[in-house]
Design a protein around this motif. Structure first.
Motif, PDB file in Angstrom:
ATOM      1  N   GLY A  28       9.663  -3.872  15.741  1.00 18.69           N
ATOM      2  CA  GLY A  28       9.726  -2.440  15.499  1.00 18.69           C
ATOM      3  C   GLY A  28       8.642  -1.884  14.609  1.00 18.69           C
ATOM      4  O   GLY A  28       8.264  -0.724  14.736  1.00 18.69           O
ATOM      5  N   ALA A  29       8.109  -2.686  13.680  1.00 16.01           N
ATOM      6  CA  ALA A  29       7.172  -2.118  12.710  1.00 16.01           C
ATOM      7  C   ALA A  29       6.338  -3.203  12.058  1.00 16.01           C
ATOM      8  O   ALA A  29       6.645  -4.387  12.130  1.00 16.01           O
ATOM      9  CB  ALA A  29       7.943  -1.322  11.640  1.00 16.01           C
ATOM     10  N   VAL A  30       5.263  -2.744  11.414  1.00 17.36           N
ATOM     11  CA  VAL A  30       4.398  -3.581  10.591  1.00 17.36           C
ATOM     12  C   VAL A  30       4.466  -3.039   9.174  1.00 17.36           C
ATOM     13  O   VAL A  30       4.220  -1.856   8.944  1.00 17.36           O
ATOM     14  CB  VAL A  30       2.942  -3.553  11.100  1.00 17.36           C
ATOM     15  CG1 VAL A  30       2.059  -4.417  10.215  1.00 17.36           C
ATOM     16  CG2 VAL A  30       2.866  -4.025  12.545  1.00 17.36           C
ATOM     17  N   ARG A  31       4.816  -3.897   8.216  1.00 12.54           N
ATOM     18  CA  ARG A  31       4.958  -3.461   6.825  1.00 12.54           C
ATOM     19  C   ARG A  31       4.044  -4.311   5.946  1.00 12.54           C
ATOM     20  O   ARG A  31       4.092  -5.534   6.008  1.00 12.54           O
ATOM     21  CB  ARG A  31       6.407  -3.592   6.356  1.00 12.54           C
ATOM     22  CG  ARG A  31       7.415  -2.879   7.242  1.00 12.54           C
ATOM     23  CD  ARG A  31       8.840  -3.193   6.818  1.00 12.54           C
ATOM     24  NE  ARG A  31       9.817  -2.627   7.713  1.00 12.54           N
ATOM     25  CZ  ARG A  31      10.253  -3.216   8.823  1.00 12.54           C
ATOM     26  NH1 ARG A  31       9.784  -4.417   9.135  1.00 12.54           N
ATOM     27  NH2 ARG A  31      11.143  -2.630   9.589  1.00 12.54           N
ATOM     28  N   VAL A  32       3.231  -3.634   5.143  1.00 10.09           N
ATOM     29  CA  VAL A  32       2.301  -4.310   4.235  1.00 10.09           C
ATOM     30  C   VAL A  32       2.510  -3.762   2.834  1.00 10.09           C
ATOM     31  O   VAL A  32       2.599  -2.542   2.650  1.00 10.09           O
ATOM     32  CB  VAL A  32       0.837  -4.105   4.673  1.00 10.09           C
ATOM     33  CG1 VAL A  32      -0.115  -4.729   3.661  1.00 10.09           C
ATOM     34  CG2 VAL A  32       0.600  -4.718   6.055  1.00 10.09           C
ATOM     35  N   SER A  33       2.594  -4.638   1.847  1.00  7.12           N
ATOM     36  CA  SER A  33       2.748  -4.220   0.451  1.00  7.12           C
ATOM     37  C   SER A  33       1.807  -5.033  -0.416  1.00  7.12           C
ATOM     38  O   SER A  33       1.466  -6.174  -0.093  1.00  7.12           O
ATOM     39  CB  SER A  33       4.195  -4.390  -0.017  1.00  7.12           C
ATOM     40  OG  SER A  33       4.596  -5.745   0.100  1.00  7.12           O
ATOM     41  N   THR A  34       1.397  -4.432  -1.529  1.00  5.22           N
ATOM     42  CA  THR A  34       0.505  -5.118  -2.461  1.00  5.22           C
ATOM     43  C   THR A  34       1.330  -5.853  -3.514  1.00  5.22           C
ATOM     44  O   THR A  34       2.483  -5.512  -3.786  1.00  5.22           O
ATOM     45  CB  THR A  34      -0.423  -4.118  -3.159  1.00  5.22           C
ATOM     46  OG1 THR A  34       0.371  -3.184  -3.912  1.00  5.22           O
ATOM     47  CG2 THR A  34      -1.264  -3.355  -2.136  1.00  5.22           C
ATOM     48  N   PRO A  37      -8.835   2.747  -4.152  1.00  8.44           N
ATOM     49  CA  PRO A  37      -9.543   1.791  -3.289  1.00  8.44           C
ATOM     50  C   PRO A  37      -8.638   0.647  -2.832  1.00  8.44           C
ATOM     51  O   PRO A  37      -8.816   0.104  -1.747  1.00  8.44           O
ATOM     52  CB  PRO A  37     -10.680   1.293  -4.177  1.00  8.44           C
ATOM     53  CG  PRO A  37     -10.270   1.610  -5.581  1.00  8.44           C
ATOM     54  CD  PRO A  37      -9.445   2.843  -5.489  1.00  8.44           C
ATOM     55  N   GLU A  38      -7.650   0.258  -3.669  1.00  7.48           N
ATOM     56  CA  GLU A  38      -6.737  -0.802  -3.267  1.00  7.48           C
ATOM     57  C   GLU A  38      -5.943  -0.416  -2.016  1.00  7.48           C
ATOM     58  O   GLU A  38      -5.687  -1.245  -1.141  1.00  7.48           O
ATOM     59  CB  GLU A  38      -5.768  -1.137  -4.405  1.00  7.48           C
ATOM     60  CG  GLU A  38      -6.424  -1.746  -5.627  1.00  7.48           C
ATOM     61  CD  GLU A  38      -6.868  -0.669  -6.621  1.00  7.48           C
ATOM     62  OE1 GLU A  38      -7.168  -1.041  -7.761  1.00  7.48           O
ATOM     63  OE2 GLU A  38      -6.914   0.519  -6.243  1.00  7.48           O
ATOM     64  N   ILE A  76     -10.036  -8.319  -5.831  1.00 10.61           N
ATOM     65  CA  ILE A  76      -9.112  -9.281  -5.244  1.00 10.61           C
ATOM     66  C   ILE A  76      -7.739  -8.627  -5.224  1.00 10.61           C
ATOM     67  O   ILE A  76      -7.192  -8.273  -6.265  1.00 10.61           O
ATOM     68  CB  ILE A  76      -9.078 -10.597  -6.030  1.00 10.61           C
ATOM     69  CG1 ILE A  76     -10.451 -11.278  -5.967  1.00 10.61           C
ATOM     70  CG2 ILE A  76      -8.004 -11.515  -5.472  1.00 10.61           C
ATOM     71  CD1 ILE A  76     -10.512 -12.576  -6.741  1.00 10.61           C
ATOM     72  N   LEU A  77      -7.209  -8.443  -4.012  1.00  7.06           N
ATOM     73  CA  LEU A  77      -5.939  -7.754  -3.824  1.00  7.06           C
ATOM     74  C   LEU A  77      -5.010  -8.674  -3.043  1.00  7.06           C
ATOM     75  O   LEU A  77      -5.354  -9.134  -1.944  1.00  7.06           O
ATOM     76  CB  LEU A  77      -6.166  -6.451  -3.048  1.00  7.06           C
ATOM     77  CG  LEU A  77      -4.944  -5.578  -2.777  1.00  7.06           C
ATOM     78  CD1 LEU A  77      -4.406  -5.000  -4.082  1.00  7.06           C
ATOM     79  CD2 LEU A  77      -5.308  -4.456  -1.810  1.00  7.06           C
ATOM     80  N   LEU A  78      -3.835  -8.980  -3.621  1.00  6.31           N
ATOM     81  CA  LEU A  78      -2.862  -9.843  -2.961  1.00  6.31           C
ATOM     82  C   LEU A  78      -1.908  -8.999  -2.135  1.00  6.31           C
ATOM     83  O   LEU A  78      -1.477  -7.919  -2.570  1.00  6.31           O
ATOM     84  CB  LEU A  78      -2.083 -10.661  -3.993  1.00  6.31           C
ATOM     85  CG  LEU A  78      -2.928 -11.567  -4.890  1.00  6.31           C
ATOM     86  CD1 LEU A  78      -2.042 -12.309  -5.877  1.00  6.31           C
ATOM     87  CD2 LEU A  78      -3.762 -12.549  -4.063  1.00  6.31           C
ATOM     88  N   LEU A  79      -1.543  -9.508  -0.944  1.00  7.34           N
ATOM     89  CA  LEU A  79      -0.755  -8.731   0.003  1.00  7.34           C
ATOM     90  C   LEU A  79       0.386  -9.562   0.586  1.00  7.34           C
ATOM     91  O   LEU A  79       0.277 -10.779   0.733  1.00  7.34           O
ATOM     92  CB  LEU A  79      -1.637  -8.243   1.157  1.00  7.34           C
ATOM     93  CG  LEU A  79      -2.855  -7.399   0.799  1.00  7.34           C
ATOM     94  CD1 LEU A  79      -3.760  -7.254   2.016  1.00  7.34           C
ATOM     95  CD2 LEU A  79      -2.434  -6.038   0.281  1.00  7.34           C
ATOM     96  N   ASP A  80       1.481  -8.876   0.931  1.00  7.15           N
ATOM     97  CA  ASP A  80       2.578  -9.444   1.711  1.00  7.15           C
ATOM     98  C   ASP A  80       2.791  -8.550   2.920  1.00  7.15           C
ATOM     99  O   ASP A  80       2.590  -7.321   2.845  1.00  7.15           O
ATOM    100  CB  ASP A  80       3.873  -9.515   0.899  1.00  7.15           C
ATOM    101  CG  ASP A  80       3.799 -10.571  -0.200  1.00  7.15           C
ATOM    102  OD1 ASP A  80       3.248 -11.655   0.062  1.00  7.15           O
ATOM    103  OD2 ASP A  80       4.276 -10.297  -1.319  1.00  7.15           O
ATOM    104  N   ALA A  81       3.225  -9.156   4.032  1.00  4.51           N
ATOM    105  CA  ALA A  81       3.423  -8.364   5.241  1.00  4.51           C
ATOM    106  C   ALA A  81       4.552  -8.956   6.072  1.00  4.51           C
ATOM    107  O   ALA A  81       4.819 -10.156   6.037  1.00  4.51           O
ATOM    108  CB  ALA A  81       2.143  -8.302   6.070  1.00  4.51           C
ATOM    109  N   THR A  82       5.202  -8.082   6.852  1.00  5.03           N
ATOM    110  CA  THR A  82       6.218  -8.475   7.823  1.00  5.03           C
ATOM    111  C   THR A  82       5.921  -7.773   9.135  1.00  5.03           C
ATOM    112  O   THR A  82       5.678  -6.563   9.162  1.00  5.03           O
ATOM    113  CB  THR A  82       7.629  -8.101   7.339  1.00  5.03           C
ATOM    114  OG1 THR A  82       7.892  -8.739   6.088  1.00  5.03           O
ATOM    115  CG2 THR A  82       8.671  -8.539   8.356  1.00  5.03           C
TER     116      THR A  82
END
Length: 300
Positions: free
Chosen positions: A144-150, A161-162, A134-140
Motif C-alpha cells: 500500500g505505501a512506502v514509508r521513510v523516516s530519519t 537538506p536532510e 551522513i543521514l541514517l534512514l529506516d523504511a518500510t
C-alpha cells in the motif's frame, strides 16, 4: 403354415442384421471403425510453457548507488531559468517479511546541491554548496505505501537538506512483488511532506509499475508516476497557497538473482500554481514549472 412363414421371415431378418454388423452393404461401418494401415495418429496439442515469474531473495544485501539529478525551474513573469543539480551517495539493505513487505535500513553518505541562474538574469553571489552529510534512514515497503523516516527524526522537515536527501534515497526503493510475470502491473502510493519558499506541501504520489522484461539475469520495470501537491503557509499579513500536479516516468533495471537495483533513470515534470494574498490587495498568481532528470547507478 403360418408358423412356417413367420420362421422364414425371422431367418431373413437375422441374415440382414448379420450382414450389417459384418460390414455388408459396401463396408461403410468397418472402414470408419478401422484406421488405414500407415496413417499418422492425430497430433496432441503442444503443452503451453508456464510463464517465467520473479523470485527474489529474502535478504537484499547492502548496495550503494550514486544518484544525480538536474532540474530546470521557470516562473511566469520572471524571465529566467534556475538550474538545480544534486549529487548523492546512498546505501540501502533490506529483508523481506513473511507477509511480503520489505524492511530496509540505509544512509546518505553525501549530498551536494548546486544552484545557478541563467545569463538572462543579473549576476548574483555564487550558488551555495551544501556540505556532505551522513543521514541514517529506516523504511518500510508494502503493497500500500512506502514509508521513510530519519534516525533520529527531524524536528522540522521544511526546507531542510536532510529532508531533500531522504527524498532522494526514497526514490531508490523500487518494489517488485514476488511471483509477477511479464506484463503484470502493480500499484504503490506514498504521502510525503516537502517545502517550497517556506510553505509545507503535502504530496500524494501514485506509482503504476509494469514488468516489461524478465530473464535469468535481469528484470526491467517501467514506472509511471502521478502526483498531487497541496500547501498553504504564511502569516496574518501574507499567505501563500501552492497547488499543482506532477507526471513522470522511470525505467528500473534489477538484478534477477540478487534482487538489487542496478540502474534507475527517469524524468518528472511538476507544475505548481502559487497564489499570494495580501490584506486589501487582489490575489497574485504565478506558475512554476520544474523539469527534472534523474539517474541512479549501482556503485558497489
Amino acid at each position: 403354415m403360418g408358423s412356417a412363414l413367420i420362421g422364414t421371415a425371422r431367418r431373413a431378418m437375422a441374415s440382414a442384421l448379420l450382414l450389417t454388423a459384418c460390414g455388408g452393404g459396401g463396408g461403410r461401418v468397418s472402414t470408419a471403425a478401422t484406421p488405414v494401415s500407415g496413417a499418422a495418429a492425430p497430433a496432441l496439442p503442444a503443452a503451453v510453457p508456464a510463464p517465467l515469474r520473479v523470485a527474489l531473495p529474502a535478504r537484499l544485501v547492502s548496495t550503494t548507488w550514486r544518484v544525480q539529478s538536474s532540474a530546470r525551474v521557470t516562473v511566469t513573469g520572471d524571465g529566467g531559468e534556475q538550474r538545480i543539480d544534486s549529487d548523492a551517495v546512498v546505501s540501502w539493505s533490506a529483508e523481506r517479511q513473511p507477509h511480503g513487505a520489505l524492511r530496509a535500513s540505509g544512509q546518505v553518505d553525501s549530498f551536494t546541491v548546486r544552484t545557478a541562474l541563467d545569463s538572462r538574469r543579473p549576476a548574483t553571489a555564487p550558488a551555495p554548496v551544501l556540505p556532505g552529510l551522513i543521514l541514517l534512514l529506516d523504511a518500510t515497503l508494502d503493497s500500500g505505501a512506502v514509508r521513510v523516516s530519519t534516525r533520529p527524526p527531524l524536528a522540522n522537515e521544511c526546507d531542510r537538506p536532510e529532508a531533500s536527501a531522504a527524498a532522494v534515497a526514497r526514490d531508490l526503493l523500487v518494489r517488485v512483488p514476488n511471483g509477477v510475470a511479464i506484463g503484470d502491473r502493480w500499484r504503490d502510493s506514498v504521502v510525503t511532506l516537502t517545502c517550497r519558499s517556506g510553505v509545507p506541501i503535502v504530496v500524494h504520489t501514485t506509482v503504476l509499475s509494469q514488468l516489461e522484461e524478465l530473464t535469468d539475469e535481469v528484470l526491467v520495470v517501467r514506472r509511471d508516476l502521478a502526483a498531487r501537491y497541496q500547501g498553504k503557509g504564511g502569516t496574518a499579513f501574507r499567505t501563500l497557497e501552492l497547488t499543482g500536479t506532477g507526471v513522470g516516468a522511470q525505467r528500473a533495471r534489477v538484478h534477477a538473482l540478487r534482487g538489487t537495483l542496478e540502474r534507475l533513470e527517469g524524468t518528472m515534470t511538476l507544475t505548481l500554481q502559487a497564489t499570494e494574498r495580501l490584506p486589501g490587495s487582489a490575489p497574485r498568481s504565478q506558475q512554476i514549472v520544474q523539469r527534472t532528470e534523474f539517474s541512479a547507478v549501482r556503485a558497489r
